[in-house]
Design an enzyme around this catalytic site. Structure first.
Site, PDB file in Angstrom:
ATOM      1  N   TYR A  94       0.825  -1.211   0.000  1.00 50.17           N
ATOM      2  CA  TYR A  94       0.000   0.000   0.000  1.00 50.17           C
ATOM      3  C   TYR A  94       0.865   1.269   0.000  1.00 50.17           C
ATOM      4  O   TYR A  94       0.351   2.361   0.189  1.00 50.17           O
ATOM      5  CB  TYR A  94      -0.915   0.022   1.226  1.00 50.17           C
ATOM      6  CG  TYR A  94      -2.047  -0.986   1.173  1.00 50.17           C
ATOM      7  CD1 TYR A  94      -3.050  -0.865   0.217  1.00 50.17           C
ATOM      8  CD2 TYR A  94      -2.118  -2.038   2.081  1.00 50.17           C
ATOM      9  CE1 TYR A  94      -4.098  -1.781   0.167  1.00 50.17           C
ATOM     10  CE2 TYR A  94      -3.163  -2.954   2.035  1.00 50.17           C
ATOM     11  CZ  TYR A  94      -4.152  -2.816   1.068  1.00 50.17           C
ATOM     12  OH  TYR A  94      -5.187  -3.715   1.016  1.00 50.17           O
ATOM     13  N   TYR A 472     -11.619  -0.472  -0.879  1.00 49.60           N
ATOM     14  CA  TYR A 472     -11.688  -0.113   0.545  1.00 49.60           C
ATOM     15  C   TYR A 472     -10.423   0.607   0.999  1.00 49.60           C
ATOM     16  O   TYR A 472     -10.405   1.224   2.054  1.00 49.60           O
ATOM     17  CB  TYR A 472     -11.988  -1.358   1.404  1.00 49.60           C
ATOM     18  CG  TYR A 472     -10.805  -2.058   2.045  1.00 49.60           C
ATOM     19  CD1 TYR A 472     -10.038  -2.973   1.331  1.00 49.60           C
ATOM     20  CD2 TYR A 472     -10.471  -1.832   3.373  1.00 49.60           C
ATOM     21  CE1 TYR A 472      -8.973  -3.629   1.925  1.00 49.60           C
ATOM     22  CE2 TYR A 472      -9.397  -2.485   3.981  1.00 49.60           C
ATOM     23  CZ  TYR A 472      -8.655  -3.373   3.255  1.00 49.60           C
ATOM     24  OH  TYR A 472      -7.587  -4.016   3.841  1.00 49.60           O
ATOM     25  N   ARG A 473      -9.376   0.556   0.165  1.00 49.59           N
ATOM     26  CA  ARG A 473      -8.065   1.069   0.576  1.00 49.59           C
ATOM     27  C   ARG A 473      -7.166   0.934  -0.639  1.00 49.59           C
ATOM     28  O   ARG A 473      -7.375   0.040  -1.459  1.00 49.59           O
ATOM     29  CB  ARG A 473      -7.597   0.135   1.688  1.00 49.59           C
ATOM     30  CG  ARG A 473      -6.293   0.383   2.342  1.00 49.59           C
ATOM     31  CD  ARG A 473      -6.117  -0.706   3.396  1.00 49.59           C
ATOM     32  NE  ARG A 473      -4.868  -0.618   4.076  1.00 49.59           N
ATOM     33  CZ  ARG A 473      -4.404  -1.572   4.880  1.00 49.59           C
ATOM     34  NH1 ARG A 473      -5.117  -2.663   5.096  1.00 49.59           N
ATOM     35  NH2 ARG A 473      -3.245  -1.426   5.489  1.00 49.59           N
TER      36      ARG A 473
HETATM   37  C1  LIG Z   1       1.909 -10.653   2.841  1.00 45.45           C
HETATM   38  C2  LIG Z   1       1.065  -9.518   3.315  1.00 45.45           C
HETATM   39  C3  LIG Z   1      -0.192  -9.768   3.820  1.00 45.45           C
HETATM   40  C4  LIG Z   1      -0.994  -8.710   4.266  1.00 45.45           C
HETATM   41  N1  LIG Z   1      -2.189  -9.003   4.844  1.00 45.45           N
HETATM   42  C5  LIG Z   1      -2.932  -8.017   5.373  1.00 45.45           C
HETATM   43  C6  LIG Z   1      -4.121  -8.319   6.089  1.00 45.45           C
HETATM   44  O1  LIG Z   1      -4.446  -9.482   6.299  1.00 45.45           O
HETATM   45  N2  LIG Z   1      -4.863  -7.281   6.548  1.00 45.45           N
HETATM   46  C7  LIG Z   1      -4.475  -5.992   6.396  1.00 45.45           C
HETATM   47  O2  LIG Z   1      -5.165  -5.098   6.864  1.00 45.45           O
HETATM   48  N3  LIG Z   1      -3.336  -5.688   5.740  1.00 45.45           N
HETATM   49  C8  LIG Z   1      -2.543  -6.662   5.241  1.00 45.45           C
HETATM   50  N4  LIG Z   1      -1.358  -6.336   4.623  1.00 45.45           N
HETATM   51  C9  LIG Z   1      -1.019  -4.924   4.393  1.00 45.45           C
HETATM   52  C10 LIG Z   1      -0.201  -4.256   5.525  1.00 45.45           C
HETATM   53  O3  LIG Z   1       1.035  -4.901   5.651  1.00 45.45           O
HETATM   54  C11 LIG Z   1      -0.913  -4.233   6.872  1.00 45.45           C
HETATM   55  O4  LIG Z   1      -2.147  -3.580   6.759  1.00 45.45           O
HETATM   56  C12 LIG Z   1      -0.107  -3.553   7.976  1.00 45.45           C
HETATM   57  O5  LIG Z   1      -0.755  -3.754   9.211  1.00 45.45           O
HETATM   58  C13 LIG Z   1       0.057  -2.041   7.751  1.00 45.45           C
HETATM   59  O6  LIG Z   1       1.231  -1.617   8.336  1.00 45.45           O
HETATM   60  P1  LIG Z   1       1.346  -1.045   9.822  1.00 45.45           P
HETATM   61  O7  LIG Z   1       0.438  -1.815  10.680  1.00 45.45           O
HETATM   62  O8  LIG Z   1       2.772  -1.019  10.148  1.00 45.45           O
HETATM   63  O9  LIG Z   1       0.749   0.424   9.665  1.00 45.45           O
HETATM   64  P2  LIG Z   1       1.539   1.745   9.238  1.00 45.45           P
HETATM   65  O10 LIG Z   1       2.287   1.473   7.999  1.00 45.45           O
HETATM   66  O11 LIG Z   1       2.274   2.295  10.365  1.00 45.45           O
HETATM   67  O12 LIG Z   1       0.319   2.707   8.953  1.00 45.45           O
HETATM   68  C14 LIG Z   1      -0.552   2.552   7.886  1.00 45.45           C
HETATM   69  C15 LIG Z   1      -1.076   3.908   7.446  1.00 45.45           C
HETATM   70  O13 LIG Z   1      -1.904   4.456   8.459  1.00 45.45           O
HETATM   71  C16 LIG Z   1      -1.680   5.859   8.587  1.00 45.45           C
HETATM   72  N5  LIG Z   1      -1.122   6.111   9.914  1.00 45.45           N
HETATM   73  C17 LIG Z   1      -0.248   5.320  10.564  1.00 45.45           C
HETATM   74  N6  LIG Z   1       0.030   5.807  11.769  1.00 45.45           N
HETATM   75  C18 LIG Z   1      -0.669   6.940  11.907  1.00 45.45           C
HETATM   76  C19 LIG Z   1      -0.792   7.859  12.959  1.00 45.45           C
HETATM   77  N7  LIG Z   1      -0.150   7.691  14.111  1.00 45.45           N
HETATM   78  N8  LIG Z   1      -1.605   8.919  12.786  1.00 45.45           N
HETATM   79  C20 LIG Z   1      -2.289   9.085  11.627  1.00 45.45           C
HETATM   80  N9  LIG Z   1      -2.206   8.230  10.595  1.00 45.45           N
HETATM   81  C21 LIG Z   1      -1.408   7.156  10.726  1.00 45.45           C
HETATM   82  C22 LIG Z   1      -0.714   6.241   7.513  1.00 45.45           C
HETATM   83  O14 LIG Z   1      -1.422   6.697   6.391  1.00 45.45           O
HETATM   84  C23 LIG Z   1       0.000   4.947   7.205  1.00 45.45           C
HETATM   85  O15 LIG Z   1       0.474   4.886   5.895  1.00 45.45           O
HETATM   86  C24 LIG Z   1      -0.540  -7.376   4.153  1.00 45.45           C
HETATM   87  C25 LIG Z   1       0.732  -7.137   3.628  1.00 45.45           C
HETATM   88  C26 LIG Z   1       1.530  -8.202   3.235  1.00 45.45           C
HETATM   89  C27 LIG Z   1       2.880  -7.909   2.710  1.00 45.45           C
END
Ligand SMILES: Cc1cc2nc3c(=O)[nH]c(=O)nc-3n(C[C@H](O)[C@H](O)[C@H](O)COP(=O)(O)OP(=O)(O)OC[C@H]3O[C@@H](n4cnc5c(N)ncnc54)[C@H](O)[C@@H]3O)c2cc1C
Lengths: 516, 181
Positions: A94, A472-473
């Site tokens: 993403y 959705y995203r």
């Molecule tokens: C193999 C694989 C499988 C995946 N499966 C899933 C899944 O099952 N479900 C799913 O949801 N995703 C999935 N993902 C996508 C993603 O990796 C996850 O959603 C992951 O949890 C997002 O990264 P993070 O939790 O570190 O959030 P971050 O990268 O820290 O944040 C995500 C976004 O939220 C916003 N944000 C973050 N922190 C803040 C803050 N403090 N204040 C305001 N805005 C903020 C920003 O826009 C940021 O880009 C997958 C990815 C991979 C590679």
């Protein structure tokens, strides 16, 4: 070819940026202001089909307190420096941890990682943004609390705050994460701090249990948005059930997806099956541990004949339904009968649980782990399917109705086929909705293939929107296009809010297509 | 899993099928090694012949590679700040590794070694070695180059594609990395 050219935020002079950096160092300490190329390199790794040059940060800031975040925001306003906020920064597919556009400063919150409270009686937690699922999981185990988490597939390395703020999903009954969020602390663009819900009442004990507070409910404004920086977030945790039965149901034909969804919907709505169920296509189920080239070397999309061989060798179906039952053993027995009856009717389903499901292989083991909130990174195996490091999640939403699956599946396969990509997909069935998640995997090292992936993704967005399916995203490369599919009136409201809350446009410009 | 050189040789069986016998042999032999390890230790990840050769290249330049087996980015992340790590991994490993380094470490160099070419990216200035095989394997040459970059002071980003000799047998793409926590 060497590059040493300094990256600056858009519209900010070198002198102003230097002055802002001095201020950032005063606020955070020099070690927490990153400006060197090799330190910033991890913030440049994108997997989407965009130009690397468009996603390079000018610096990264690593605060540890809300006070520091306030100071950063004030400095950004003064020098008009835009920041891109991440929490644990694992938004892979993403936009990863890269900024929305070159020059933005990354506000990396991962060092703000305190578990502020876990209440085992009301089953709630209050977290800082840098807390990972693994950290919270360990805390729960170490304290012998009978609570379960609901991680997304990257579990261990991702975090509840970032995931929830991007409205991500998991696989237990708490799978729709924003639904289980309760109370936030937010630093606004003007440096003020606001607590949502009951958080404004001094000494309130209900901040993490009553979502709505008083007056307009605003938590949603801080998800998928750029209206504030969330520095604390409450969430609900699932009490560990006395019993748990994960199972898999296999179907052999592409057309069976209609039946699966129609059988599933009433069971989901009635909470007989309470978790976010996945209906996984062959290529995803096998792709987490099998490489494409073992079955097909061509650069066009993988042919039917190869898919059939994979099904045979791996023992997986065309569609593989992973779901679970939760409750007392008695409740599970009763619900299991209902599930067996419902899926058994047509005679097409192969229903398995326990040893039989474990022996079957495919994705059962890791799916069973995720459906009980355990940490597991197996799904990263998808990156070995085609190779080359390119991945973009295409995830349109529809009703959970069989009639909504046939044309979607056909349309996706047609467009992916036109551009030479594989249908690596699953449907996630929520309470009434469905996310049709497709991983567009491609070789990012090949510029021609990357361009094709870009064009393919753009066409998917437009063609799905024409049929009433919105995403959705999405990833940062396509945020503008996707915002366009939701219509001008909504965009106008988003912009009006942005102008009111962040007139200088310093917070994550471009997030969800929103700018001041 | 952390194995010292001695344990590694003792536990040849533990590493088993995935590690070629050259691994133990290469490290047991002192041929081509710097007289005195000048730079200290570097964690070395990977489970095949390429890793062995990479380790040789590092040793030739005065580093002491510490064999860590298959890359587990989570375990790597738990190592102390300042740890240098190199090796080979797959696509999934590379995604995890680079992502875990955000705010925690530095990417000094990355390599993608395809059938037709080596694609190298350095954040420590120009890549000097052509990865020629006349002085041993390309992996050993890469090891020598990574050994140099590990202590280089340059900060420019540099990309270089190096054609691989015609007819060189390549079974799969290999991904190499050099990082500092
Ligand atoms: C193999 C694989 C499988 C995946 N499966 C899933 C899944 O099952 N479900 C799913 O949801 N995703 C999935 N993902 C996508 C993603 O990796 C996850 O959603 C992951 O949890 C997002 O990264 P993070 O939790 O570190 O959030 P971050 O990268 O820290 O944040 C995500 C976004 O939220 C916003 N944000 C973050 N922190 C803040 C803050 N403090 N204040 C305001 N805005 C903020 C920003 O826009 C940021 O880009 C997958 C990815 C991979 C590679």
């Amino acid at each position: 070819m060497s590059t040493t050219q300094r990256i600056l935020p858009k519209g900010v002079s070198e002198a102003d940026f230097d002055a802002a950096l001095v201020r950032f160092r005063e606020i955070l300490g020099a070690d927490s202001v990153l400006t060197e190329g090799d330190q910033l390199a991890p913030y440049t790794k994108i997997m989407m089909a965009g130009d690397d040059k468009d996603y390079i940060p000018s610096a990264a800031l690593l605060p540890t307190t809300t006070e520091q975040v306030k100071g950063i925001v004030r400095t950004c306003n003064e020098y008009k420096v835009p920041i891109w906020t991440i929490s644990t920064g694992k938004n892979l597919g993403y936009g990863s941890a890269a900024p929305g556009e070159t020059g933005q400063v990354i506000l990396d919150m991962h060092r703000m990682n305190q578990i502020l409270d876990v209440d085992p009686e009301v089953c709630t937690a209050l977290l800082e943004p840098g807390v990972t699922y693994q950290q919270l999981y360990d805390y729960i185990k170490e304290n012998d609390l009978k609570l379960w988490l609901d991680p997304p597939a990257p579990s261990a390395i991702a975090g509840p705050v970032g995931n929830t703020l991007d409205r991500g999903v998991g696989y237990t009954p708490y799978g729709e994460h924003f639904m289980f969020q309760c109370g936030m602390e937010v630093v606004l663009a003007n440096g003020e701090v606001v607590r949502t819900g009951m958080g404004g009442i001094e000494n309130s004990s209900s901040w993490q249990v009553f979502k709505w507070g008083y007056g307009p409910y605003i938590d949603g404004l801080f998800t998928q948005s750029n209206y504030g920086i969330v520095t604390k977030m409450g969430l609900w945790l699932m009490p560990e059930p006395p019993a748990y039965r994960p199972f898999v149901i296999q179907y052999d034909d592409l057309e069976d997806i209609e039946e699966i969804v129609d059988v599933l919907r009433p069971l989901r709505i009635a909470q007989i099956i309470p978790n976010a169920v996945v209906i996984v296509h062959t290529l995803w189920d096998a792709g987490t541990h099998v490489q494409r080239k073992t079955y097909y070397e061509g650069s066009d999309s993988i042919p039917r004949e190869a898919i059939e061989r994979i099904k045979q060798d791996e023992g997986v179906g065309e569609w593989n339904v992973y779901a679970a039952l939760y409750g007392t053993p008695e409740q599970i027995d009763v619900n299991w009968k209902i599930v067996e009856q419902a899926f058994g009717k047509s005679g097409k389903a192969k229903i398995m649980y326990g040893e039989e499901a474990e022996k079957r292989g495919g994705g059962f083991e890791y799916r069973a782990a995720l459906m009980r909130g355990d940490m597991n990174l197996q799904e990263f195996g998808l990156y070995n399917w085609r190779g080359g490091g390119g991945s973009m999640w295409f995830a349109p939403v529809s009703q959970a109705k069989g009639s909504e699956t046939k044309d979607q599946t056909e349309l996706a396969q047609k467009i992916l086929g036109k551009y030479g990509f594989d249908y690596v997909a699953e449907y996630i069935v929520g309470w009434r909705d469905m996310h049709h998640v497709i991983d567009l995997l491609y070789n990012r090292e090949d510029p021609e293939e990357t361009q094709r992936a870009h064009d393919c993704f753009a066409e998917l967005i437009d063609e799905f929107a024409k049929r009433g399916y919105g995403l959705y995203r999405t990833n940062t490369e396509f945020m503008e296009q996707v915002a366009g599919t939701f219509g001008e009136p909504l965009r106008e409201v988003h912009k009006t809010l942005k102008n009111a809350l962040d007139p200088n446009g310093i917070l994550s410009p471009g997030k969800s297509g929103i700018r001041s | 899993m952390k194995l010292t050189r001695r344990q590694l040789m003792k536990n040849g069986l533990l590493l088993g099928a995935s590690v070629p016998l050259s691994l133990g042999a290469a490290w047991a032999s002192d041929v081509g090694l710097a007289d005195d390890p000048a730079h200290g230790s570097i964690s070395l990840f990977g489970v095949d012949r390429s890793t062995t050769e990479l380790g040789q290249g590092l040793r030739q330049q005065g580093w002491t590679p510490r064999y860590e087996g298959r890359l587990d980015p989570l375990a790597l992340n738990a190592q102390p700040a300042g740890t240098l790590a190199t090796g080979f991994t797959d696509e999934a490993g590379l995604v995890l590794l680079t992502s875990l380094l955000a705010g925690r470490g530095r990417v000094l160099a990355l390599g993608r070694h395809d059938a037709g070419q080596h694609r190298l990216l350095s954040h420590r200035g120009p890549i000097a070695a052509p990865l020629a095989v006349d002085a041993g394997s390309w992996q050993a040459a890469l090891g020598r180059e990574y050994a140099r970059l590990a202590t280089a002071s340059g900060s420019a980003r540099h990309r270089q594609d190096i054609r691989r000799p015609y007819g060189e047998s390549v079974s799969a793409t290999e991904l190499s990395f050099l990082v500092r926590l």
